[in-house]
Write a protein that holds these residues in place. Structure first.
Motif, PDB file in Angstrom:
ATOM      1  N   ASN A 213       0.825  -1.211   0.000  1.00 26.56           N
ATOM      2  CA  ASN A 213       0.000   0.000   0.000  1.00 26.56           C
ATOM      3  C   ASN A 213       0.859   1.261   0.000  1.00 26.56           C
ATOM      4  O   ASN A 213       0.534   2.253  -0.669  1.00 26.56           O
ATOM      5  CB  ASN A 213      -0.928  -0.002   1.214  1.00 26.56           C
ATOM      6  CG  ASN A 213      -2.011  -1.057   1.109  1.00 26.56           C
ATOM      7  OD1 ASN A 213      -2.316  -1.550   0.017  1.00 26.56           O
ATOM      8  ND2 ASN A 213      -2.609  -1.425   2.232  1.00 26.56           N
ATOM      9  N   LYS A 217       0.893   4.016  -2.971  1.00 23.33           N
ATOM     10  CA  LYS A 217       0.645   5.430  -2.675  1.00 23.33           C
ATOM     11  C   LYS A 217       1.763   6.299  -3.230  1.00 23.33           C
ATOM     12  O   LYS A 217       1.508   7.380  -3.791  1.00 23.33           O
ATOM     13  CB  LYS A 217       0.528   5.624  -1.169  1.00 23.33           C
ATOM     14  CG  LYS A 217       0.176   7.037  -0.749  1.00 23.33           C
ATOM     15  CD  LYS A 217       0.015   7.120   0.759  1.00 23.33           C
ATOM     16  CE  LYS A 217      -0.332   8.536   1.200  1.00 23.33           C
ATOM     17  NZ  LYS A 217      -0.491   8.628   2.687  1.00 23.33           N
ATOM     18  N   LYS A 220       1.681   6.930  -6.981  1.00 26.93           N
ATOM     19  CA  LYS A 220       0.701   7.905  -7.460  1.00 26.93           C
ATOM     20  C   LYS A 220       1.183   9.345  -7.300  1.00 26.93           C
ATOM     21  O   LYS A 220       0.480  10.278  -7.698  1.00 26.93           O
ATOM     22  CB  LYS A 220      -0.620   7.706  -6.712  1.00 26.93           C
ATOM     23  CG  LYS A 220      -1.275   6.361  -6.989  1.00 26.93           C
ATOM     24  CD  LYS A 220      -2.524   6.158  -6.147  1.00 26.93           C
ATOM     25  CE  LYS A 220      -3.154   4.788  -6.401  1.00 26.93           C
ATOM     26  NZ  LYS A 220      -4.355   4.554  -5.560  1.00 26.93           N
TER      27      LYS A 220
END
Length: 382
Positions: A213, A217, A220
């Protein structure tokens, strides 16, 4: 329950005794009746103990998952135990009714029916235990993965898949119960493959989800633009960790470490991204201050280590000097530690030697005193 039975037995014995007193207390017929009644009381007590043991056996069986392995046998065992208790209740407070027939036209007594029910209970419990043993020995791989999935608490992460595999394994156990063991064995490999896949998926979810995760993140953000190489390294670390979990899902400690390595790589990429972004915003007139800022970091490390100030060297050379200084000091510390350990050993040996020497001196002194006393005694006799 035992106290109530005891009271009932005492009441019956008193009634029997009073009845005997009313006739002839020395009658052989009365003694025979007493013996028969005592035997009945013994049988009732044995039945009560059997019922108590059955309750314990059923509770233990539940803890050992017998209802899951042998559902039908456990259901029949419960019915038999309920029947035993029902018949026992007919004479629980009046032992004289134990040998009463259960029906007007029948000859079977409440006591006999209760004992028969207990026997049926024990038979079904034995069948259940045997089925569990046979199932586990027939499908060892499947039950090994089942135990591991329970340890991982896979149902918490993937409840649908975990329950489906549990139901599939139950079907194989039912096949074994129906004397179709070979069919269960043939179906085991396909089930094991799915169970192993769920184990890998669960391990990955537990130990690599946070790292994945965090990387998603970061992907992005503008890290792909400012720190593509560092980001690629983090991605490679995650791929390696995921592959390792897939090949060795039970090497939990190693998977944890690899997950930590991924997080380290992600955080490093994040820091490099921020540093690059800051560098790109600096004006040419501020380049010197930016460089001096890093120089101060190296200087503070040198001062903390009491090392020489080598700001006259390039950054790379300053780093090498610091590494060399640290390694040299570590070697010196290691040599010092070894010397201290050797000294402690020598002091301990010396102490042990001193104790031994004192013991020998004490022994010799005592022997000398004994010899002096013996000599004095001999001279006195002369």
């Amino acid at each position: 329950m035992k106290q109530q039975l005891k009271i009932a037995a005492i009441t019956a014995v008193i009634s029997l005794t009073l009845a005997g007193c009313a006739s002839n207390p020395d009658s052989a017929a009365n003694l025979a009746a007493d013996a028969k009644y005592s035997q009945t009381i013994i049988q009732i007590n044995e039945l009560k103990q059997a019922i108590d043991n059955a309750d314990k056996s059923l509770a233990k069986g539940t803890e050992n998952e017998l209802p899951w392995f042998a559902t039908q046998d456990i259901e029949q065992a419960k019915k038999a135990l309920a029947e035993a208790k029902e018949n026992y209740s007919k004479f629980e407070f009046d032992p004289s009714k134990a040998n009463t027939s259960t029906s007007f036209f029948g000859s079977t007594t409440y006591l006999e029916t209760a004992n028969s029910a207990i026997k049926t209970f024990n038979e079904h419990m034995t069948n259940a235990v045997n089925l569990k043993t046979k199932a586990q020995s027939t499908l060892p791989e499947a039950f090994d993965y089942r135990a591991q999935l329970k340890t991982l608490n896979a149902k918490q992460y993937f409840p649908g898949a975990a329950q489906e595999l549990e139901d599939n394994l139950k079907k194989l156990v039912d096949q074994i119960a129906n004397n179709k063991a070979q069919a269960a064995v043939s179906a085991q490999p396909a089930l094991v493959a799915k169970m192993r896949a769920l184990e890998v998926k669960t391990v990955t979810a537990i130990y690599l989800t946070d790292a994945k995760n965090a990387l998603d993140k970061l992907m992005k953000t503008d890290a792909t633009q400012h720190a593509p190489k560092s980001l690629s390294q983090a991605m490679t670390a995650l791929t390696a960790a995921t592959a390792f979990a897939a090949t060795q899902p039970r090497a939990i400690d190693d998977i944890k470490r690899q997950g930590e390595n991924v997080m380290f790589a992600v955080n490093r990429a994040k820091q490099i991204t921020q540093a690059v972004k800051k560098l790109k915003t600096i004006q040419p007139k501020d380049y010197e201050d930016y460089i001096v800022g890093y120089e101060k970091v190296l200087l503070s490390i040198s001062n903390a280590l009491n090392a020489d100030d080598r700001r006259d060297l390039a950054f790379e050379a300053q780093g090498k000097e610091l590494v060399s200084f640290i390694e040299t000091n570590l070697k010196g510390q290691e040599a010092s530690i070894q010397a201290q350990q050797q000294l402690r050993k020598e002091l301990k040996d010396q102490k042990n030697y001193s104790v031994l020497l004192e013991e020998k001196i004490s022994t010799l002194t005592n022997n000398l005193e004994d010899m002096k006393k013996a000599l004095a005694d001999a001279l006195a006799k002369k």
